[in-house]
Structure formats: structure tokens, C-alpha cells
Motif scaffolding. Sequence first.
Motif, short mmCIF file in Angstrom:
data_model
loop_
_atom_site.label_atom_id
_atom_site.label_comp_id
_atom_site.label_asym_id
_atom_site.label_seq_id
_atom_site.Cartn_x
_atom_site.Cartn_y
_atom_site.Cartn_z
N ARG A 270 0.82 -1.21 0.00
CA ARG A 270 0.00 0.00 0.00
C ARG A 270 0.85 1.27 0.00
NH1 ARG A 270 -5.12 -1.34 -0.09
NH2 ARG A 270 -5.51 0.89 -0.32
N HIS A 271 1.85 1.30 -0.86
CA HIS A 271 2.61 2.52 -1.08
C HIS A 271 1.76 3.43 -1.96
CE1 HIS A 271 6.72 0.33 -0.32
NE2 HIS A 271 5.92 0.32 0.73
N VAL A 272 1.13 4.42 -1.37
CA VAL A 272 0.05 5.13 -2.06
C VAL A 272 0.55 6.02 -3.20
CG1 VAL A 272 -1.47 5.05 -0.06
CG2 VAL A 272 0.04 7.03 -0.38
N GLU A 273 1.84 6.34 -3.22
CA GLU A 273 2.38 7.16 -4.31
C GLU A 273 3.00 6.32 -5.41
OE1 GLU A 273 1.47 10.08 -3.94
OE2 GLU A 273 1.34 10.40 -1.78
N PRO B 158 4.41 0.00 -13.69
CA PRO B 158 4.90 0.29 -15.04
C PRO B 158 3.71 0.54 -15.99
CG PRO B 158 5.96 -1.68 -14.14
CD PRO B 158 4.85 -1.33 -13.21
N HIS B 159 3.85 1.52 -16.86
CA HIS B 159 2.80 1.78 -17.85
C HIS B 159 2.84 0.69 -18.91
CE1 HIS B 159 2.04 5.59 -15.99
NE2 HIS B 159 3.23 6.07 -16.29
N GLY B 160 1.68 0.27 -19.36
CA GLY B 160 1.57 -0.69 -20.45
C GLY B 160 0.85 -0.03 -21.61
N GLU B 161 -0.10 -0.75 -22.21
CA GLU B 161 -0.92 -0.14 -23.27
C GLU B 161 -1.74 1.01 -22.72
OE1 GLU B 161 -3.25 -2.86 -25.56
OE2 GLU B 161 -1.74 -4.45 -25.41
N ARG B 162 -2.07 0.92 -21.43
CA ARG B 162 -2.84 1.95 -20.75
C ARG B 162 -2.01 2.52 -19.60
NH1 ARG B 162 -5.56 -1.86 -22.92
NH2 ARG B 162 -4.59 -3.26 -21.42
N LYS B 163 -2.26 3.75 -19.25
CA LYS B 163 -1.49 4.45 -18.23
C LYS B 163 -1.84 3.96 -16.84
CE LYS B 163 -0.31 9.17 -16.80
NZ LYS B 163 -0.59 10.61 -17.00
N ALA B 164 -0.86 3.85 -15.99
CA ALA B 164 -1.08 3.46 -14.60
C ALA B 164 -1.25 4.71 -13.73
CB ALA B 164 0.10 2.63 -14.09
N GLU B 165 -1.92 4.52 -12.58
CA GLU B 165 -2.12 5.60 -11.61
C GLU B 165 -1.64 5.15 -10.24
OE1 GLU B 165 -6.33 7.62 -12.19
OE2 GLU B 165 -6.52 5.45 -12.40
N SER B 166 -1.15 6.07 -9.45
CA SER B 166 -0.91 5.76 -8.04
C SER B 166 -2.26 5.66 -7.34
CB SER B 166 -0.07 6.85 -7.38
OG SER B 166 -0.84 8.05 -7.22
N PHE B 167 -2.27 5.06 -6.16
CA PHE B 167 -3.53 4.95 -5.43
C PHE B 167 -4.04 6.35 -5.06
CE2 PHE B 167 -6.17 4.14 -1.59
CZ PHE B 167 -7.15 3.39 -2.22
N ARG B 168 -3.13 7.27 -4.72
CA ARG B 168 -3.58 8.61 -4.38
C ARG B 168 -4.22 9.32 -5.58
NH1 ARG B 168 -2.57 11.36 -0.02
NH2 ARG B 168 -0.65 10.24 0.48
N MET C 8 -10.59 6.62 7.02
CA MET C 8 -9.56 5.59 7.03
C MET C 8 -8.38 6.02 6.14
SD MET C 8 -10.23 1.61 6.02
CE MET C 8 -9.02 0.33 6.39
N SER C 9 -7.17 5.88 6.62
CA SER C 9 -6.01 6.32 5.86
C SER C 9 -5.83 5.49 4.60
CB SER C 9 -4.75 6.25 6.72
OG SER C 9 -4.44 4.90 7.02
N LEU C 10 -5.22 6.09 3.59
CA LEU C 10 -5.04 5.41 2.31
C LEU C 10 -4.04 4.27 2.38
CD1 LEU C 10 -5.04 8.33 -0.30
CD2 LEU C 10 -6.97 7.15 0.79
N ASP C 11 -3.12 4.32 3.33
CA ASP C 11 -2.07 3.30 3.39
C ASP C 11 -2.37 2.17 4.37
OD1 ASP C 11 -1.78 4.74 5.71
OD2 ASP C 11 0.35 5.20 5.42
N SER C 12 -3.53 2.20 5.01
CA SER C 12 -3.86 1.13 5.95
C SER C 12 -4.44 -0.06 5.20
CB SER C 12 -4.87 1.62 7.00
OG SER C 12 -6.03 2.11 6.37
#
Length: 214
Positions: free
Chosen positions: A111-114, A118-128, A169-173
Motif C-alpha cells: 500500500r505505497h500510495v504514491e 509500469p505503464h503498459g498499453e494503458r497508463k497506470a495511476e498511483s492509489f492517491r 480511514m487512511s489510504l495506506d492502511s
Amino acid sequence: MSTTILLIRHGETAWNAVRRLQGHIDIDLNPEGQRQAAATARALAGEKLDAIISSDLKRALQTAEAIAAHHHVPLHVDPDLRERGYGAFEGLLYTEIAERYPADFAAWQARHVEAVMPHGERKAESFRQFYERSIAALARWAEKHPGQAIAVVAHGGVLECAYRAATGMSLDSPRDFQVKNASINRFTFEHGKLLLSQWGEVAHLTLATLDDVI
């Protein structure tokens, strides 16, 4: 004025059943998911709704269309309600992700929120990034319908974000709550904040099974 939000996860897909990560890949409901969507639609047939809003991905939109068949209200489509973008992880089984991308998989599970996959055919996002996108979308639709009730059909990740926002609830819990397919989850939105009223209604799915047998 507060807005009532019925936040619903889409019905099951074949990839849900085998734990293959979907993200932005556009997968249809499987037969069980279609049954779940129909059962959810019947359960909500008596609810007063002023609008229905869906992610643009087929698994959510098919679920929303089943609900909309019982209500003469607008059905809106919003790409900002999509599942998180997982980049190169999309289309892989969880076991395959762990084998091919061990460090990125470990960061995701920790749960590393930032962290961004790796990007593939589609872009990845951080959890935040995903959290901010999905919560902003829910707030935008709630603010368009003050004093009304809306149904929002989205994805497990969107429901998780809403739960965290409403409960503080925190994002990293670690996630210690379930997000079930075709579950109905009730929120209110007032003074710019989500509040949780009821989580994880799934009795309608069991009752539908009994009805099918009878």
C-alpha cells in the motif's frame, strides 16, 4: 442539502472469478454477473432515484442499464468513475504480476500510495491519484443533485475509496472490509463530505438465488 448516494459495484466478470486484474480493460459481465445485475435491479426497483450514473466500462454500464430499466430517470456515463489504471498489470493474474514485476507488486501490496506501476498499453495511476479522481467524481455528481437520490455504478476500487473517505480511514492502511460484486452501499454527501450510512448489502443476491430455484 444532502444527497443520497447508492454506490453499487458492478456484477461479476469472468476475470473477477479467476482474479485476473481488469483495470481499464473493458470486460463484459459473465452469466453470474448478469444474474447479479438483474437481482440488484429488482432490489432497487422500489427506490426513489433521480439519476443513475455509471463508469463507462461495460461491466459497470451493463449493471447500470439493468437498474435503469426499472426507473424513468437519466442514465449518465462518466469515465472518471472507472477502476484504477494498473498499466502493465492489466490482463494478468495476480500470480503472474508477482512473478513478472516482483518489486512493483510488493509496493502495491504494501500500500505505497504514491507508487505507480509500469505503464503498459494503458497508463497506470498511483492509489492517491486514483482516490482523488474517484472521490472528485462522486462529489461532482452529488453536488449536481442536492436533496436528491442517485445511484452510482462503479468498481471495487471506487467503492474502497468512498469507504475510506467516509470513515476517515487512511489510504495506506490495510483494507479490512469486503467489496462484493453487485453490493449496494449507502452514503450521504453533505457539506462537501461523504458519510457512510450502510455498507455491503448483498441479501438481494441470495434471495434471487432462492427465487430462481422456486
